[in-house]
Design an enzyme around this catalytic site. Structure first.
Site, PDB file in Angstrom:
ATOM      1  N   TYR A   8      56.430 -76.434  11.963  1.00  0.00           N
ATOM      2  CA  TYR A   8      57.478 -75.813  12.791  1.00  0.00           C
ATOM      3  C   TYR A   8      58.340 -76.878  13.491  1.00  0.00           C
ATOM      4  O   TYR A   8      59.383 -76.555  14.053  1.00  0.00           O
ATOM      5  CB  TYR A   8      56.892 -74.890  13.875  1.00  0.00           C
ATOM      6  CG  TYR A   8      56.062 -73.727  13.369  1.00  0.00           C
ATOM      7  CD1 TYR A   8      55.997 -73.404  12.015  1.00  0.00           C
ATOM      8  CD2 TYR A   8      55.333 -72.943  14.259  1.00  0.00           C
ATOM      9  CE1 TYR A   8      55.214 -72.343  11.563  1.00  0.00           C
ATOM     10  CE2 TYR A   8      54.565 -71.876  13.807  1.00  0.00           C
ATOM     11  CZ  TYR A   8      54.499 -71.597  12.460  1.00  0.00           C
ATOM     12  OH  TYR A   8      53.722 -70.546  12.019  1.00  0.00           O
ATOM     13  N   HIS A  22      47.040 -74.439   7.114  1.00  0.00           N
ATOM     14  CA  HIS A  22      48.198 -73.533   7.177  1.00  0.00           C
ATOM     15  C   HIS A  22      48.319 -72.677   5.924  1.00  0.00           C
ATOM     16  O   HIS A  22      48.710 -71.515   5.984  1.00  0.00           O
ATOM     17  CB  HIS A  22      49.481 -74.357   7.395  1.00  0.00           C
ATOM     18  CG  HIS A  22      50.602 -73.602   8.001  1.00  0.00           C
ATOM     19  ND1 HIS A  22      51.596 -74.198   8.734  1.00  0.00           N
ATOM     20  CD2 HIS A  22      50.914 -72.299   8.001  1.00  0.00           C
ATOM     21  CE1 HIS A  22      52.453 -73.277   9.141  1.00  0.00           C
ATOM     22  NE2 HIS A  22      52.058 -72.123   8.709  1.00  0.00           N
TER      23      HIS A  22
HETATM   24  N1  LIG Z   1      50.573 -68.806   9.409  1.00  0.00           N
HETATM   25  C1  LIG Z   1      51.749 -68.543   8.886  1.00  0.00           C
HETATM   26  O1  LIG Z   1      52.041 -68.864   7.722  1.00  0.00           O
HETATM   27  C2  LIG Z   1      52.777 -67.821   9.723  1.00  0.00           C
HETATM   28  C3  LIG Z   1      53.875 -67.201   9.105  1.00  0.00           C
HETATM   29  C4  LIG Z   1      54.807 -66.529   9.908  1.00  0.00           C
HETATM   30  C5  LIG Z   1      54.610 -66.494  11.291  1.00  0.00           C
HETATM   31  N2  LIG Z   1      53.538 -67.137  11.858  1.00  0.00           N
HETATM   32  C6  LIG Z   1      53.316 -67.101  13.333  1.00  0.00           C
HETATM   33  O2  LIG Z   1      53.522 -65.767  13.798  1.00  0.00           O
HETATM   34  C7  LIG Z   1      54.545 -65.764  14.788  1.00  0.00           C
HETATM   35  C8  LIG Z   1      55.314 -64.463  14.782  1.00  0.00           C
HETATM   36  O3  LIG Z   1      55.895 -64.189  13.543  1.00  0.00           O
HETATM   37  P1  LIG Z   1      57.477 -64.232  13.293  1.00  0.00           P
HETATM   38  O4  LIG Z   1      58.059 -65.329  14.099  1.00  0.00           O
HETATM   39  O5  LIG Z   1      57.655 -64.219  11.821  1.00  0.00           O
HETATM   40  O6  LIG Z   1      58.061 -62.869  13.767  1.00  0.00           O
HETATM   41  P2  LIG Z   1      57.695 -61.595  14.675  1.00  0.00           P
HETATM   42  O7  LIG Z   1      56.940 -61.977  15.879  1.00  0.00           O
HETATM   43  O8  LIG Z   1      57.138 -60.565  13.757  1.00  0.00           O
HETATM   44  O9  LIG Z   1      59.175 -61.143  15.062  1.00  0.00           O
HETATM   45  C9  LIG Z   1      60.019 -61.991  15.805  1.00  0.00           C
HETATM   46  C10 LIG Z   1      61.375 -61.332  15.918  1.00  0.00           C
HETATM   47  O10 LIG Z   1      61.248 -60.137  16.694  1.00  0.00           O
HETATM   48  C11 LIG Z   1      62.115 -60.222  17.825  1.00  0.00           C
HETATM   49  N3  LIG Z   1      61.432 -59.630  18.989  1.00  0.00           N
HETATM   50  C12 LIG Z   1      60.307 -60.084  19.588  1.00  0.00           C
HETATM   51  N4  LIG Z   1      59.932 -59.252  20.572  1.00  0.00           N
HETATM   52  C13 LIG Z   1      60.870 -58.261  20.617  1.00  0.00           C
HETATM   53  C14 LIG Z   1      61.037 -57.125  21.434  1.00  0.00           C
HETATM   54  N5  LIG Z   1      60.165 -56.807  22.396  1.00  0.00           N
HETATM   55  N6  LIG Z   1      62.125 -56.331  21.215  1.00  0.00           N
HETATM   56  C15 LIG Z   1      63.017 -56.626  20.237  1.00  0.00           C
HETATM   57  N7  LIG Z   1      62.905 -57.695  19.417  1.00  0.00           N
HETATM   58  C16 LIG Z   1      61.815 -58.509  19.604  1.00  0.00           C
HETATM   59  C17 LIG Z   1      62.387 -61.690  18.037  1.00  0.00           C
HETATM   60  O11 LIG Z   1      63.629 -61.830  18.640  1.00  0.00           O
HETATM   61  P3  LIG Z   1      63.987 -63.090  19.609  1.00  0.00           P
HETATM   62  O12 LIG Z   1      63.580 -64.300  18.871  1.00  0.00           O
HETATM   63  O13 LIG Z   1      65.452 -62.965  19.799  1.00  0.00           O
HETATM   64  O14 LIG Z   1      63.211 -62.896  20.854  1.00  0.00           O
HETATM   65  C18 LIG Z   1      62.381 -62.214  16.607  1.00  0.00           C
HETATM   66  O15 LIG Z   1      63.643 -61.974  15.988  1.00  0.00           O
HETATM   67  C19 LIG Z   1      55.395 -66.996  14.422  1.00  0.00           C
HETATM   68  O16 LIG Z   1      56.241 -67.369  15.468  1.00  0.00           O
HETATM   69  C20 LIG Z   1      54.305 -67.976  14.083  1.00  0.00           C
HETATM   70  O17 LIG Z   1      53.746 -68.491  15.280  1.00  0.00           O
HETATM   71  C21 LIG Z   1      52.608 -67.779  11.089  1.00  0.00           C
END
Ligand SMILES: NC(=O)c1ccc[n+]([C@@H]2O[C@H](COP(=O)([O-])OP(=O)(O)OC[C@H]3O[C@@H](n4cnc5c(N)ncnc54)[C@H](OP(=O)(O)O)[C@@H]3O)[C@@H](O)[C@H]2O)c1
Length: 278
Positions: free
Chosen positions: A51, A109
């Site tokens: 990241y 990862h």
């Molecule tokens: N291990 C892996 O391979 C892997 C893969 C993907 C993700 N991850 C981890 O999982 C975490 C979360 O996944 P993700 O980043 O893909 O997405 P997510 O948490 O599913 O969604 C994030 C999105 O939702 C929006 N959001 C968050 N809370 C909200 C709310 N209360 N109301 C409206 N919109 C909201 C955010 O907007 P804003 O940004 O504008 O707040 C962003 O656009 C990552 O950050 C990472 O740490 C790990």
């Protein structure tokens, strides 16, 4: 409230069930985001070498007023490294970037380097065991408190479990309404491996879906709260990402229960596209 809920992993380490995801928050901004998140009650953070924001996350943690021992920090090895010496160095480099003495949870990862995902069948069984051996040594040396995996399928989990003395504490995988890998989740549960749900909001894609909105209205909650409660009720740790204080608060404030009938319907709800693993 789920914000108060703590789970015990199979090694006896306790971990908050709602953690802040930090993918796509850049290294300059993440320090402030971590401080704000700590102020509204987050105590656990998920990042990764890939990241590019580990040093900012570290600054956010050590500039806060909260004791280091009250924070739970997860990071992940670079997906491209699959050898013992490379892993050993990657762990020391991560500690340097964070300027911290230990990492609470370190994950492999991905079983495959990103470039091979969905293209090449090689599951890198030997390479993942090399990763794991270096992670076990880091655990024994006190550099990390827990070790686990991410994006592992059953065969990848079996490779570690059948060939090592220490079991992964978690498998971090994509779980949200529209994408519930039931068989893999059951397999991990039977081994005592906790599921961490990444992209619990489907990367934001499903928040405007009329079906999700209808259920959210029924429970007088936001679509994000509905999606997080769904994962929590499946027994997952959730990692919602936000850099907006209001949304962070909303995501921590989950204090309702989806009925068993609605859970059964929501489990069946299908979405076609999948978030790329990162
Ligand atoms: N291990 C892996 O391979 C892997 C893969 C993907 C993700 N991850 C981890 O999982 C975490 C979360 O996944 P993700 O980043 O893909 O997405 P997510 O948490 O599913 O969604 C994030 C999105 O939702 C929006 N959001 C968050 N809370 C909200 C709310 N209360 N109301 C409206 N919109 C909201 C955010 O907007 P804003 O940004 O504008 O707040 C962003 O656009 C990552 O950050 C990472 O740490 C790990």
């Amino acid at each position: 409230m789920y914000s108060d809920k703590i789970l015990m992993l199979n090694n006896g380490v306790e971990v908050p069930r709602i953690q802040l995801g930090t993918w796509l928050i850049n290294n300059d901004d993440v320090r402030k985001v971590i401080r704000q998140a700590i102020n509204v009650g987050y105590r656990a953070f998920d990042t990764a070498k890939d990241y590019g924001n580990e040093s900012g996350v570290g600054k956010g943690i050590w500039n806060s007023d909260v004791e280091r021992s009250d924070i739970f920090l997860t990071t992940k090895l670079p997906a491209s490294i699959k050898d013992y010496e490379g892993t050993k160095k990657a762990i020391d480099d991560a500690l340097d970037r964070f300027s911290l003495e230990y990492i609470d949870m370190l994950l492999i990862h991905s079983p495959q380097p990103w470039i091979e995902v969905n293209r090449i069948n090689d599951r890198h069984f030997e390479g993942n065991l090399e990763n794991w051996r270096a992670m076990e040594d880091a655990l024994k040396a006190g550099k990390v408190r827990s070790i686990g995996v991410s994006n592992f399928l059953q065969e990848d989990v079996a490779n570690i479990v059948n060939n090592s003395s220490i079991k992964p504490v978690v498998n971090q995988i994509e779980v949200h309404i529209g994408n519930v890998p039931t068989d893999l989740m059951k397999y991990c549960k039977n081994l005592g491996i906790q599921i961490e749900a990444y992209s619990p909001l489907a990367h934001g894609r499903l928040l405007k879906d009329p079906r999700i909105r209808t259920y959210a209205e029924k429970y007088h909650v936001s679509p994000a709260q509905l999606m997080l409660s769904f994962d929590l009720q499946l027994g997952c740790i959730v990692l919602p990402k936000s850099d907006n204080v209001k949304e962070m608060q909303e995501n921590l404030n989950i204090d309702f229960e989806i009925s068993a009938d609605d859970m059964a319907d929501l489990v069946k709800l299908k979405e076609n596209t999948q978030t790329m693993a990162v």
